[in-house]
Enzyme design. Structure first.
Site, PDB file in Angstrom:
ATOM      1  N   CYS A 100       0.833  -1.206   0.000  1.00 17.91           N
ATOM      2  CA  CYS A 100       0.000   0.000   0.000  1.00 17.91           C
ATOM      3  C   CYS A 100       0.869   1.259   0.000  1.00 17.91           C
ATOM      4  O   CYS A 100       1.514   1.567  -0.982  1.00 17.91           O
ATOM      5  CB  CYS A 100      -0.981  -0.039   1.169  1.00 17.91           C
ATOM      6  N   HIS A 192      -3.676  -5.458   1.265  1.00 22.43           N
ATOM      7  CA  HIS A 192      -3.393  -5.844   2.649  1.00 22.43           C
ATOM      8  C   HIS A 192      -3.856  -7.285   2.862  1.00 22.43           C
ATOM      9  O   HIS A 192      -4.891  -7.689   2.331  1.00 22.43           O
ATOM     10  CB  HIS A 192      -4.135  -4.932   3.631  1.00 22.43           C
TER      11      HIS A 192
END
Length: 256
Positions: A100, A192
């Protein structure tokens, strides 16, 4: 049970390097670092959270985690000397994976024309390890995702065709990217929980073991899903042990 970002005891663990040594960059605004929990369950794998070049040493893998403020933490990475240390290790062949915000940092640039995260018009050079540019927008992307990896090149080629699942939560956009981007020894993803899927963390560790010439079986086997279910069972047992369950069931059945 997954812990909250501000309540984790991970940062207080003894930083001892084991057979396979993983260094997670401890960004000031680190978030979602349960992404790396699957690696922590292998007995002979060290997962160290580091915030200085001296503590970084020479790990087998560097992980750049998510962050609540990508641009601010990239500035910290640069000012603290950590960026230079990571780039030096990457240049010498150390593997790097960004998740991310960490993935965004690995690209060529990050811009925030609307002031979604930093001041409007902010633009900052990335680390230049991946060929992508990130632009922040006002609307946050929040979605669950799953699928199979396409052809993965380089160190993590064994992941090709394996299933993955996880979630995305970010304001930056980097164009139409694959679930895991990269080649050689540098990779990034917006997902994630990508290491939670069966076999994924093990495949990463096995690739590192193969290059280092150590026995993967010596790390110990680990099933993340089974481990998590066992933890929930232990929590349920603890709750039951502290409650009068007969009374609880009578309340549920409206007997009292």
């Amino acid at each position: 049970i997954d812990d909250e970002d501000s309540l984790s005891g991970r940062f207080d663990r003894e930083a001892v390097s084991k057979r396979i040594d993983i260094a997670v960059i401890r960004l000031p605004r680190i978030s979602n670092f349960t992404d790396f929990a699957p690696f922590e369950r292998y007995e002979d794998v060290s997962v160290r959270y580091v915030d200085s070049p001296r503590a970084l040493r020479r790990p087998d893998l560097i992980l750049l985690p998510g962050t609540k403020s990508t641009i601010t933490d990239l500035r910290w990475l640069r000012q603290s000397g950590m960026e230079a240390a990571v780039l030096k290790l990457a240049d010498s062949g150390t593997a790097v994976i960004g998740i991310c915000g960490g993935y965004q940092m690995l690209g060529k640039s990050i811009s925030d024309p609307e002031g979604a995260e930093a001041g409007a018009g902010t633009e900052i050079a990335g680390m230049g390890l991946l060929d992508q540019e990130t632009v922040f927008r006002g609307e946050k992307l929040q979605t669950q995702t799953s699928g199979r990896f396409g052809a993965v090149e380089g160190l993590l080629a064994p992941l090709s065709g394996m299933g993955y699942q996880g979630y995305e939560i970010h304001m930056g956009r980097s164009g139409d990217r694959p679930p895991l981007e990269g080649r050689g020894r540098i990779y990034g993803t917006y997902i994630h929980g990508i290491f939670d899927a069966p076999g994924v963390a093990g495949a990463v560790l096995e690739a590192l073991c193969r290059e280092k010439g150590v026995d993967f079986a010596g790390l110990g086997r680990f099933d993340p899903a089974a481990y998590k279910e066992r933890q929930y069972d232990l929590l349920a047992d603890a709750v039951r042990g502290g409650l009068d369950m007969d009374l609880v069931y009578r309340v549920i059945n409206r007997e009292v």
